[in-house]
Motif scaffolding. Sequence first.
Motif, PDB file in Angstrom:
ATOM      1  N   MET A  83       0.836  -0.947   0.144  1.00  0.00           N
ATOM      2  CA  MET A  83      -0.015  -0.029   0.104  1.00  0.00           C
ATOM      3  C   MET A  83       1.013   1.399  -0.030  1.00  0.00           C
ATOM      4  SD  MET A  83      -2.572   1.205   2.818  1.00  0.00           S
ATOM      5  CE  MET A  83      -3.768  -0.196   2.666  1.00  0.00           C
ATOM      6  N   ARG A  84       0.542   2.142  -1.122  1.00  0.00           N
ATOM      7  CA  ARG A  84       1.450   3.284  -0.994  1.00  0.00           C
ATOM      8  C   ARG A  84       1.019   4.350  -0.026  1.00  0.00           C
ATOM      9  NH1 ARG A  84       2.478   5.011  -7.303  1.00  0.00           N
ATOM     10  NH2 ARG A  84       4.521   5.465  -6.373  1.00  0.00           N
ATOM     11  N   SER A  85       1.833   5.218   0.515  1.00  0.00           N
ATOM     12  CA  SER A  85       1.425   6.131   1.543  1.00  0.00           C
ATOM     13  C   SER A  85       1.825   7.583   0.943  1.00  0.00           C
ATOM     14  CB  SER A  85       2.413   5.914   2.830  1.00  0.00           C
ATOM     15  OG  SER A  85       3.768   6.048   2.514  1.00  0.00           O
ATOM     16  N   LEU A 137      -7.859   7.913   0.147  1.00  0.00           N
ATOM     17  CA  LEU A 137      -8.192   6.974   0.705  1.00  0.00           C
ATOM     18  C   LEU A 137      -8.969   5.862   0.036  1.00  0.00           C
ATOM     19  CD1 LEU A 137      -9.198   8.319   4.317  1.00  0.00           C
ATOM     20  CD2 LEU A 137      -7.686   6.340   4.008  1.00  0.00           C
ATOM     21  N   GLY A 166      -7.358   3.483  -1.992  1.00  0.00           N
ATOM     22  CA  GLY A 166      -6.470   2.470  -1.334  1.00  0.00           C
ATOM     23  C   GLY A 166      -5.193   2.853  -0.835  1.00  0.00           C
ATOM     24  N   TRP A 167      -4.793   4.440  -0.728  1.00  0.00           N
ATOM     25  CA  TRP A 167      -3.738   4.808  -0.344  1.00  0.00           C
ATOM     26  C   TRP A 167      -3.561   4.841   1.265  1.00  0.00           C
ATOM     27  CZ3 TRP A 167       0.551   7.778  -2.667  1.00  0.00           C
ATOM     28  CH2 TRP A 167       0.591   7.678  -4.037  1.00  0.00           C
ATOM     29  N   ARG A 168      -2.687   4.625   2.033  1.00  0.00           N
ATOM     30  CA  ARG A 168      -2.452   4.936   3.548  1.00  0.00           C
ATOM     31  C   ARG A 168      -2.150   6.450   3.593  1.00  0.00           C
ATOM     32  NH1 ARG A 168       1.501   2.085   4.215  1.00  0.00           N
ATOM     33  NH2 ARG A 168       3.240   3.233   4.940  1.00  0.00           N
ATOM     34  N   HIS A 200       7.420   8.745   3.386  1.00  0.00           N
ATOM     35  CA  HIS A 200       6.112   8.462   2.476  1.00  0.00           C
ATOM     36  C   HIS A 200       6.597   8.707   0.915  1.00  0.00           C
ATOM     37  CE1 HIS A 200       3.125   9.037   5.806  1.00  0.00           C
ATOM     38  NE2 HIS A 200       4.205   9.776   6.269  1.00  0.00           N
ATOM     39  N   ASP A 201       5.501   7.700   0.255  1.00  0.00           N
ATOM     40  CA  ASP A 201       5.961   7.880  -1.344  1.00  0.00           C
ATOM     41  C   ASP A 201       5.540   9.037  -1.654  1.00  0.00           C
ATOM     42  OD1 ASP A 201       6.176   4.849  -1.820  1.00  0.00           O
ATOM     43  OD2 ASP A 201       4.355   4.595  -0.831  1.00  0.00           O
ATOM     44  N   ALA A 213      -2.533   6.936  -9.086  1.00  0.00           N
ATOM     45  CA  ALA A 213      -2.288   5.560  -9.302  1.00  0.00           C
ATOM     46  C   ALA A 213      -1.094   5.140  -9.975  1.00  0.00           C
ATOM     47  CB  ALA A 213      -3.456   4.816  -9.817  1.00  0.00           C
TER      48      ALA A 213
END
Length: 434
Positions: free
Chosen positions: A1-3, A21, A24-26, A137-138, A322
């Motif tokens: 999961m990417r943040s 959110l 699907g991101w953190r 974080h990404d 994405a």
Amino acid sequence: MRSVAVVGAGQAGIVLSAALLRAGWRVTLHSDRTAQEYLDSGGRPTACLFGDQVEYEAELGLERWPEAPRPGRIRLDVHTDDGRAAFTVDAPLRKPALAVDQRLKFAHGLRELARRGAAVVTGSVDADDLDALAARHDLVVVTVGSRAFPELFPRDDARSVHTTAQRALFMVNVRGYDLAAHPRYRDILFTFVPGTAEVFWIPFWDKDAGESRAVTVEAVPGGRADRFGGVTSAAEGLAVLREVVADLLPGHLDFLAPVTPTSPVTWLKGSVVPVVRRPVAVLPSGRHVLGLGDAVVLNDPIAGQGANNATRMARFFADRLAGYDGTAEQLRSWFDEFWETGRRTNDFSNGLLAPLRPFQRDVLLAAAHHPSIGEELWEGFNDPPTVFPWFFDEAAAREFLARRRVRRWDLARYRLDVASRLWAGRVFRRPAPA
């Protein structure tokens, strides 16, 4: 999961966090205030959202005020320097608008995002903190204005038009009026005295009063309406507002006579220097952060585009992240893609700050007689590219009117009608009481 770390819990930050959110991101959302501190804070800008942006907030589950007024029309009254109404454009919006107190919106957004699983961190974030966030974080997205990070996103001179504020601003939220006696205030009302001031009367949902009206004055600096500089309270501001209206728009005094501020803190004054900044900042470590919303695109509120543009930017980037490859180059490329149409928001706002040109007056006169033209014009508040080029280019305006069967002699008749009514009003006006 990417943040992702989102710095700032305003319009852009809340909307982007909700969208990521959902994707699907953190998400970690950094806010300088708790939800309760937002509720306890002072007045904030009116932030009227138009159709598409209202729908997007609802799609994200961020809209929870079914009782709030949802105006479906805009009425524009253009006045002469001596207070007489020259003509009126009254036309529907294609989708309802919505103006909700940002204290409510941001407090709800913080609580709702935490409920959905976002990590909400309260406290200030400085430039040194950004590097640590970027390491963990990404992606880091900064959505707060330049006051927090004045050197982070440099001004883009090629995309910025102004270097000084074009209007002196005042806003107060009021209650205690009688809509049955004053039905023209049920929907959005604009009252313009070209070259002097624009006054906006917006149906508003206030934290303390519920349904109310947000009244905003955009005064040309140094002009007859520029009187709010010494105001220190909502009550003082309302008193000055009545003086300005008595001088410039006397037909609105009856509406203002019984009103009071919705609370002692629901007022603002100041000014905005419109600016566009470079959207990606490189930190001392070589890591980078993305800017969104007021952090990189700041407009004068004359066209009501602040929260609308922040929402559009958040939606645009949420739809693309994405495919994020982690590079600053891709973020810059995406901003350039956004700017292909997003620049029209700035052009729209800056265009309304400029003096009304004769062909624009003709478009407004045509809209006063053809509500369908007014409807097309009002769509610019929802989607600014739709009014280009025809509201800002003379040849395109002529073609636009011709396609809608508004002929030159129609325009001549409209002008004559305005001149005749103004002349009659001057000649037969009742004498002032002794």
